[in-house]
Design an enzyme around this catalytic site. Sequence first.
Site, short mmCIF file in Angstrom:
data_model
loop_
_atom_site.label_atom_id
_atom_site.label_comp_id
_atom_site.label_asym_id
_atom_site.label_seq_id
_atom_site.Cartn_x
_atom_site.Cartn_y
_atom_site.Cartn_z
CE LYS A 32 -79.67 66.79 -11.13
NZ LYS A 32 -80.49 67.89 -11.48
CE LYS B 226 -81.11 67.86 -14.71
NZ LYS B 226 -81.72 69.12 -14.30
C1 PBG Z 1 -84.12 71.01 -12.75
C2 PBG Z 1 -83.32 70.30 -11.73
C3 PBG Z 1 -83.59 69.02 -11.30
C4 PBG Z 1 -82.66 68.72 -10.30
C5 PBG Z 1 -81.82 69.83 -10.15
N1 PBG Z 1 -82.24 70.81 -11.06
C6 PBG Z 1 -84.68 68.08 -11.68
C7 PBG Z 1 -84.98 67.81 -13.08
O1 PBG Z 1 -84.14 67.94 -13.98
O2 PBG Z 1 -86.13 67.45 -13.32
C8 PBG Z 1 -82.63 67.41 -9.57
C9 PBG Z 1 -81.88 67.34 -8.30
C10 PBG Z 1 -82.20 66.16 -7.46
O3 PBG Z 1 -82.93 65.22 -7.85
O4 PBG Z 1 -81.70 66.14 -6.33
N2 PBG Z 1 -83.61 72.02 -13.46
#
Ligand code: PBG
Length: 319
Positions: free
Chosen positions: A240, A179
């Site tokens: 991601k 991520k």
């Molecule tokens: C946070 C989380 C995020 C997303 C999923 N879980 C945002 C972040 O890390 O700030 C993002 C998903 C998206 O942008 O569609 N735990």
Amino acid sequence: MLTPDNFILPLFVHDDPEAGGKDIPIASMPGCARLGLETGLPRAVAEAVAQGVHQVVLFPKTPEHLKTPTGEEAFNPDGLAQRAIRLLKQEFGGEVEVYTDVALDPYSSDGHDGIVRDDGVVLNDETVEFLCRQAVSQAEAGADVVSPSDMMDGRVGAIRAALDEAGHTEVSIMSYTAKYASAFYGPFRDALASAPRPGEEGRVIPPNKRTYQQDPANWREALREAEADEAEGADIMMVKPGMPYLDIIRLLRDNSSLPIAAYHVSGEYAMLKAAAQQGWLDERDCALEALLCMKRAGADLLLTYYATQAAQWLNDDGI
Ligand code: PBG
């Protein structure tokens, strides 16, 4: 080829008494809303199921007054996430697989996935303890798959051990393995009001998540994260965002036999929606192409706000 069972539908849920059970639109994500717990949520799931989408992942919008620096609301047995899980398992039983998000940011008054010390350090091990309690409380509520999105080190192994100890050996873990600290999450943070924010006098709150999410320039770190997650017991590994990171999806596909998921994130969705609304892109063709390309790169599962719509497009084509 894409099929509806490739899709996992992310759903935002709220229980704001002032909204009277109505859905609350998300301006930066046209077509998505924070869904009312007892009305919009089961309706959206029924619509997904009708198109052959049987997997959803829940994101609760926590009321501001329940947010704290340490985010204990994350493991409240009667918290919004836990109630939403119970409701969906009661209404849909085995027809819907319920995934949950494991991270503190929807519950953190600092807007971070972990606990922030007064000097700005995000505390890894203390956070992992809280994540374990969160995952166990979601499993108790009936979650099928818990998905740690926090990026603390060692959390997959710790969550696996905590689940097993609590008797939830059958609950799976989808790890957000690679991520990245991406700017494409903006609309999601609007939806949950979960962006990092300044703390009180005397506290230093990091303005971004770069100390725990990955550097977009670094691909080798994704391999190390994947090795760790496999060793710690992840059942599914996720990359991601999706489309800007196709090389990372392919990298994990070629280096693991686990199922790989890709998250077509909020910013990717918002870009397509905005261009489509202007009449600058053909929404159907572009959305299906984006999803197909993530599958080609090696993703078996696609988390996408387009899930129900894309499944409908595929079904209409007679696939
Ligand atoms: C946070 C989380 C995020 C997303 C999923 N879980 C945002 C972040 O890390 O700030 C993002 C998903 C998206 O942008 O569609 N735990």
